[in-house]
Design an enzyme around this catalytic site. Structure first.
Site, short mmCIF file in Angstrom:
data_model
loop_
_atom_site.label_atom_id
_atom_site.label_comp_id
_atom_site.label_asym_id
_atom_site.label_seq_id
_atom_site.Cartn_x
_atom_site.Cartn_y
_atom_site.Cartn_z
N ASN A 193 0.87 -1.11 -0.15
CA ASN A 193 -0.11 -0.11 0.01
C ASN A 193 0.94 1.25 0.00
OD1 ASN A 193 0.53 -0.87 2.76
ND2 ASN A 193 -1.10 0.35 3.56
N GLU A 251 0.47 5.10 0.73
CA GLU A 251 -0.56 6.22 0.97
C GLU A 251 -0.25 7.62 0.74
OE1 GLU A 251 -1.23 5.48 5.55
OE2 GLU A 251 -2.18 3.60 5.01
N CYS A 307 -4.25 0.88 -2.49
CA CYS A 307 -3.96 -0.39 -1.98
C CYS A 307 -2.96 -1.21 -2.54
CB CYS A 307 -5.51 -1.04 -1.91
SG CYS A 307 -6.53 -0.27 -0.88
N GLU A 355 -3.15 -4.32 -3.32
CA GLU A 355 -3.50 -5.28 -4.59
C GLU A 355 -3.57 -4.25 -5.68
OE1 GLU A 355 -4.89 -4.73 -1.60
OE2 GLU A 355 -6.32 -6.19 -1.09
N CYS A 363 -10.34 -5.22 -0.11
CA CYS A 363 -11.51 -3.93 -0.15
C CYS A 363 -12.16 -4.00 -1.25
CB CYS A 363 -10.99 -2.80 0.45
SG CYS A 363 -10.36 -1.96 -1.23
N CYS A 408 -10.65 -2.92 -4.66
CA CYS A 408 -9.43 -3.91 -4.99
C CYS A 408 -10.34 -5.03 -5.54
CB CYS A 408 -8.65 -4.41 -3.85
SG CYS A 408 -7.41 -3.10 -3.37
#
Ligand code: THU
Length: 150
Positions: free
Chosen positions: A46, A48, A57, A59, A99, A102
């Site tokens: 990830n 940010e 993210c 993925e 999530c 993703c």
């Protein structure tokens, strides 16, 4: 279905990637490992952003890297692990699962490659790995097939 060795390799690569997460806001590191048809594994973590909503993210990072290598249609499986960063280590025994956004991104690879991508959910430290198919985690998905692209 992936054999146990490959499953363990994917989780190991995801764990290693998580150590390089850029997650100073959530302090929650996630690593992803994408397995391709020829055995290549593409990692991501990830990423940010100070403007929180711009964060990416693990993925998505791993799949965008895969796509940038021209291999989006070759995705067989993706392993994902994550956990809180404590004392510089990624911690926790609970498997995490992708999530919603993703799942949609994984579905893009699944439909483009005409393959129900296997999703392995692991934890930073524990041994439990749950196995799902993309179609289980995102049933009735909208995707490239609806736009005549896959
Ligand atoms: N995160 C992922 O990388 N993948 C997921 O599937 C769930 C959440 C990241 C986003 C954010 O950087 C941190 O985990 C906490 O939500």
């Amino acid at each position: 279905m992936l054999d146990d060795d490959l499953k363990a390799r994917l989780i190991d690569v995801a764990r290693d990637a998580a150590t390089r997460a850029y997650a100073p806001y959530s302090n929650f590191a996630v690593g992803a490992a994408v397995l391709l048809t020829d055995g290549t594994i593409v990692a991501g973590a990830n990423f940010e952003n100070a403007s929180y909503g711009l964060s990416l993210c693990a993925e998505t990072v791993a799949l965008a890297t895969t796509s940038s290598a021209g291999r989006l249609a070759d995705v067989v499986a993706i392993g994902v692990i994550g956990g809180a960063i404590r004392g510089g280590k990624v911690t926790g025994n609970e498997p995490i699962s992708p999530c919603g956004r993703c799942r949609q991104v994984i579905n893009e690879a699944a439909q483009i490659g005409h393959r129900d991508v296997e999703i392995l959910c692991g934890s930073a430290e524990g041994d439990l790995v749950t196995r799902h198919l993309c179609s289980d985690l995102l049933p009735h998905a909208f995707g490239p097939a609806d736009l005549g692209v896959a």
